[in-house]
Design a protein around this motif. Structure first.
Motif, PDB file in Angstrom:
ATOM      1  N   GLY A 281     -26.136  22.727  -7.872  1.00 10.58           N
ATOM      2  CA  GLY A 281     -25.727  21.370  -8.201  1.00 10.58           C
ATOM      3  C   GLY A 281     -26.097  20.366  -7.132  1.00 10.58           C
ATOM      4  O   GLY A 281     -26.599  19.261  -7.424  1.00 10.58           O
ATOM      5  N   GLU A 282     -25.873  20.735  -5.855  1.00 10.48           N
ATOM      6  CA  GLU A 282     -26.214  19.817  -4.767  1.00 10.48           C
ATOM      7  C   GLU A 282     -27.715  19.582  -4.702  1.00 10.48           C
ATOM      8  O   GLU A 282     -28.179  18.461  -4.478  1.00 10.48           O
TER       9      GLU A 282
ATOM     10  N   LYS B 246     -28.817  17.241  -7.584  1.00 10.64           N
ATOM     11  CA  LYS B 246     -28.412  15.847  -7.328  1.00 10.64           C
ATOM     12  C   LYS B 246     -29.250  15.228  -6.218  1.00 10.64           C
ATOM     13  O   LYS B 246     -29.670  14.066  -6.293  1.00 10.64           O
TER      14      LYS B 246
ATOM     15  N   ARG C  66     -22.171  13.199 -19.278  1.00  7.87           N
ATOM     16  CA  ARG C  66     -21.170  14.160 -18.820  1.00  7.87           C
ATOM     17  C   ARG C  66     -21.781  15.545 -18.620  1.00  7.87           C
ATOM     18  O   ARG C  66     -21.340  16.303 -17.763  1.00  7.87           O
TER      19      ARG C  66
ATOM     20  N   GLU D 241     -23.631  15.289 -15.202  1.00  9.45           N
ATOM     21  CA  GLU D 241     -22.661  15.374 -14.111  1.00  9.45           C
ATOM     22  C   GLU D 241     -22.092  16.782 -13.996  1.00  9.45           C
ATOM     23  O   GLU D 241     -21.835  17.274 -12.891  1.00  9.45           O
ATOM     24  N   ALA D 242     -21.890  17.476 -15.133  1.00 14.13           N
ATOM     25  CA  ALA D 242     -21.385  18.846 -15.075  1.00 14.13           C
ATOM     26  C   ALA D 242     -22.381  19.781 -14.406  1.00 14.13           C
ATOM     27  O   ALA D 242     -21.995  20.686 -13.649  1.00 14.13           O
TER      28      ALA D 242
ATOM     29  N   GLU E  17     -24.655  18.871 -12.096  1.00  9.32           N
ATOM     30  CA  GLU E  17     -24.697  18.545 -10.664  1.00  9.32           C
ATOM     31  C   GLU E  17     -23.428  18.992  -9.947  1.00  9.32           C
ATOM     32  O   GLU E  17     -23.456  19.291  -8.759  1.00  9.32           O
ATOM     33  N   ASN E  18     -22.297  19.039 -10.678  1.00  7.58           N
ATOM     34  CA  ASN E  18     -21.034  19.481 -10.066  1.00  7.58           C
ATOM     35  C   ASN E  18     -20.756  20.959 -10.319  1.00  7.58           C
ATOM     36  O   ASN E  18     -19.715  21.467  -9.885  1.00  7.58           O
ATOM     37  N   GLU E  19     -21.686  21.607 -11.041  1.00  9.96           N
ATOM     38  CA  GLU E  19     -21.510  23.019 -11.413  1.00  9.96           C
ATOM     39  C   GLU E  19     -20.165  23.257 -12.112  1.00  9.96           C
ATOM     40  O   GLU E  19     -19.489  24.257 -11.895  1.00  9.96           O
ATOM     41  N   ASP E  20     -19.832  22.329 -12.988  1.00  7.80           N
ATOM     42  CA  ASP E  20     -18.612  22.459 -13.796  1.00  7.80           C
ATOM     43  C   ASP E  20     -19.024  23.083 -15.128  1.00  7.80           C
ATOM     44  O   ASP E  20     -19.215  22.406 -16.136  1.00  7.80           O
TER      45      ASP E  20
ATOM     46  N   LYS F 131     -17.544  22.514 -18.870  1.00 10.81           N
ATOM     47  CA  LYS F 131     -17.815  21.300 -19.642  1.00 10.81           C
ATOM     48  C   LYS F 131     -19.176  21.335 -20.330  1.00 10.81           C
ATOM     49  O   LYS F 131     -19.539  20.385 -21.032  1.00 10.81           O
TER      50      LYS F 131
END
Length: 302
Positions: free
Chosen positions: A57-58, A61, A83, A86-87, A89-92, A95
């Motif tokens: 993710g880092e 980004k 969304r 962003e998921a 890039e944040n490794e969420d 989602k």
């Protein structure tokens, strides 16, 4: 400073649409001399594509920010929801829709940013833990085959239904045939009785003119035993079958006895007489000239 500029430069594809924007960023942040060196370094060796260090993710980004590409620009170019970007890039991962959709998002972003698609997918697989990213959804979506006993039970049910229909048809046809046969037999019996009736009548001497004043007609609706006396003489003492009609003559009176009173109909000189007795019981009745109703002219009917 030179090492910082050189790192992201190797992640750009040769001839990438973001190359001018990277050059502009270098020009603003470094001296003209360093900018010149950075421009020379932007031409990486053939086939060399790498990402900045860090987790998936880092890195994703940082690569986007080094190219000065906003999230909205990625959304417009790749048509990926903000969304979902962003998921990634944040490794969420919760989602994200998962499976081939996530891999399609990674491919589209790598293609737009000028990154190596396969390397970026490999980084995504390591971060997300996918072992068989494209084959696994097909295995998950495969519908399990139904047990074999279901097909056998269905076949047996169909056979039982067919057997029941055939049995019902055979039973109905037999009932109809029996009913038709009984009806035909009843019609033949009636005709036989009608043909034999004249022969079964007892021989009675024809009455002489004006010698018999009473004529008795006996009809039966069911077989019953009847005893008839004409002027004190027994003229009948036997069972009369159902549906028969017999006539007897006398000068003064008749005495009629029946085992079943309701099965006998008596007519004297054409006039219907009352029942012999109670229905279903035996009875006796005496009929004479006085039982005849007067004719309209004042005399009894002949």
């Amino acid at each position: 400073m030179f090492d910082t500029l050189r790192g992201p430069a190797y992640s750009a594809d040769e001839g990438s649409p973001h190359l001018p924007r990277v050059c502009a960023a270098v020009s603003r942040r470094a001296s003209p001399l360093l900018a010149g060196r950075a421009l020379v370094a932007l031409a990486p060796p053939d086939g060399v594509r790498s990402m900045a260090t860090g987790n998936f993710g880092e890195r994703l980004k940082r690569e986007r920010e080094l190219r000065e590409v906003s999230p909205n620009e990625v959304v417009v170019a790749t048509r990926i929801s903000l969304r979902f970007l962003e998921a990634l890039e944040n490794e969420d991962w919760d989602k994200l829709p998962g499976g081939i959709f996530n891999r399609g998002f990674v491919r589209a972003i790598a293609r737009y940013l000028g990154l190596d698609e396969e390397n970026l997918l490999a980084e995504y697989d390591l971060a997300h833990g996918d072992q068989s990213a494209e084959a696994q959804p097909a295995a998950e979506n495969r519908i399990p085959a139904p047990p074999k006993w279901i097909a056998v039970a269905f076949a047996l049910g169909v056979l039982a239904l067919i057997a029941a229909l055939v049995a019902a048809g055979v039973y109905g046809w037999r009932r109809y045939s029996a009913y038709r046969h009984a009806k035909q037999s009843s019609a033949v019996t009636t005709q036989s009785l009608g043909a034999a009736q004249p022969a079964s009548l007892p021989a009675v001497d024809p009455p002489q003119a004006n010698s018999a004043a009473l004529d008795l007609s006996v009809s039966t609706s069911a077989a019953t035993r009847v005893r008839i006396l004409a002027d004190g003489q027994v003229v009948l003492d036997s069972e009369i079958p159902a549906g028969q009609n017999r006539h007897f003559s006398a000068e003064t009176a008749f005495e009629v006895t029946a085992a079943d009173s309701s099965a006998v109909l008596l007519e004297l000189n054409g006039q219907t007489m009352p029942p012999i007795g109670s229905p279903g019981a035996s009875g006796t009745i005496v009929l004479s000239q006085k039982d005849l109703r007067p004719a309209p002219g004042g005399n009894s009917q002949p």
